[in-house]
Design an enzyme around this catalytic site. Structure first.
Site, PDB file in Angstrom:
ATOM      1  N   HIS A 131      -3.236   6.872   3.501  1.00 11.48           N
ATOM      2  CA  HIS A 131      -3.706   5.617   2.914  1.00 11.48           C
ATOM      3  C   HIS A 131      -5.077   5.294   3.490  1.00 11.48           C
ATOM      4  CE1 HIS A 131      -4.137   1.626   1.531  1.00 11.48           C
ATOM      5  NE2 HIS A 131      -3.822   1.041   2.679  1.00 11.48           N
ATOM      6  N   CYS A 189       0.806  -1.225   0.000  1.00 10.83           N
ATOM      7  CA  CYS A 189       0.000   0.000   0.000  1.00 10.83           C
ATOM      8  C   CYS A 189       0.837   1.272   0.000  1.00 10.83           C
ATOM      9  CB  CYS A 189      -0.944   0.001   1.201  1.00 10.83           C
ATOM     10  SG  CYS A 189      -2.001  -1.466   1.279  1.00 10.83           S
ATOM     11  N   ASN A 244     -10.239   0.005   0.624  1.00  4.31           N
ATOM     12  CA  ASN A 244      -8.775  -0.017   0.583  1.00  4.31           C
ATOM     13  C   ASN A 244      -8.333  -0.485  -0.801  1.00  4.31           C
ATOM     14  OD1 ASN A 244      -6.044  -0.612   0.797  1.00  4.31           O
ATOM     15  ND2 ASN A 244      -6.223  -1.613   2.785  1.00  4.31           N
TER      16      ASN A 244
END
Length: 330
Positions: free
Chosen positions: A253, A113, A283
């Site tokens: 994030h 990520c 996500n």
């Protein structure tokens, strides 16, 4: 050394929407449970004929259009992803061919990520030192391809998307002011996709045991994320000679709303300064930060001279933050 900044942004989300109500029909969960624990209400899912490169090309073309340059002017393409179309060639090579960026060097970055943050940190150095003039950095993932939709703890989290930025020279004092990157391989077991590599190549056993899907220790990842989002943001600000009070926009994030809230509390900034699209996108791994950035740009939230902090964390474990003095007019 030249100042380097973002001169164009773009993003792409697949058409299909997977809602919490849809997930209620797939696993033992509920909309209330998902929202209260994650903040997510829906996420986008790539169609059967879409791969990461397809999403990346759409976002890239929009970023190029916004920057006012052509693909032929690109010197470098960096793609952050953990869901490449295939192990090799790199997804960046596939994007280069589709865009017609004939002179661009190409490679992928695998930092989960944090992939987009790592990608812009690398690309910025080439421009800063005068080696290249323009770079395209893309964060893209099709996490639906590696999600176990029988695991109620993880399948509610992930979605698909792509975000892109074009980097180039900007006025002195603008653009990227600092970077803070880090890693802790000792935590690699906390978030992983074990099957398919040279350690555990694909077999009937790996498929049967869901080893090609995401495995996560949610409790430990949560504690790690809360700590590193705040710490890496503060470290990057310190390198830039700035403090928490100087943040105009924090773009973290988009993993879990409770993680974002805890990190924001640690930083002591108002929630109005935080860009969040988690409820609509879930996500998206490496795509989360650049998609949220582009959406904030499209909404007119970010203005020239604003101080923007981009921060991420991911499997590895990895983390990264960058401070940007925004150089584009709103």
């Amino acid at each position: 050394m030249r100042s380097v900044g973002i001169i164009g942004t773009g993003s792409y989300l697949p058409d299909r929407v997977l809602t919490n109500a849809d997930l209620e029909k797939m696993v033992d969960t509920s909309d209330e449970w998902i929202v209260s624990r994650t903040g997510i209400r829906e996420r986008r899912i790539a169609s059967e004929d879409q791969a990461s490169s397809d999403l990346a090309v759409e976002a890239a073309q929009r970023a190029l259009d916004a920057a006012g340059i052509t693909a032929e002017q690109l010197d470098l393409i960096v793609v952050g992803t953990v869901t490449p179309d295939m192990t090799f060639p790199a997804t960046a090579c596939l994007v280069q061919d589709r865009l017609g960026a004939k002179k661009a060097a190409t490679f992928d970055v695998s930092a989960a990520c944090t992939g987009f943050i790592y990608g812009v940190s690398v690309a910025a150095q080439f421009i800063k030192t005068g080696v290249y003039e323009h770079a395209l950095v893309i964060g893209v993932d099709c996490l639906s391809r590696i999600t176990n939709y029988t695991d109620r703890n993880t399948c509610v989290l992930f979605g698909d998307g792509a975000g892109a930025t074009v980097l180039g020279p900007v006025e002195d004092g603008e653009g990227f002011l600092s970077f803070e990157l880090g890693g802790d391989g000792a935590g690699g077991h906390l978030l992983k996709q074990e099957g398919g590599g040279s350690r555990t190549p694909a077999s009937e056993e790996t498929v049967a045991n869901n080893m090609h899907t995401i495995s996560m220790n949610g409790r430990e990842v949560f504690k790690f994320a809360v700590r590193v989002i705040g710490a890496s943001s503060e470290a990057a600000l310190g390198k830039a000679g700035l403090g928490k009070e100087d943040i105009d926009h924090l773009i973290p994030h988009q993993a879990n709303m409770r993680i974002i809230d805890a990190a924001v509390d640690r930083l002591g900034i108002s929630k109005e300064r935080v860009v969040v699209n988690l409820d609509r996108c879930g996500n998206m791994s490496s795509a989360s930060v650049p998609v949220a950035l582009d959406q904030a740009v499209q909404e007119g939230r970010i203005h020239r001279g604003d101080t923007v902090v981009l921060v991420g964390f991911g499997g590895g474990m990895t983390w990264g933050a960058t401070v940007v003095k925004w150089s584009l007019p709103s």
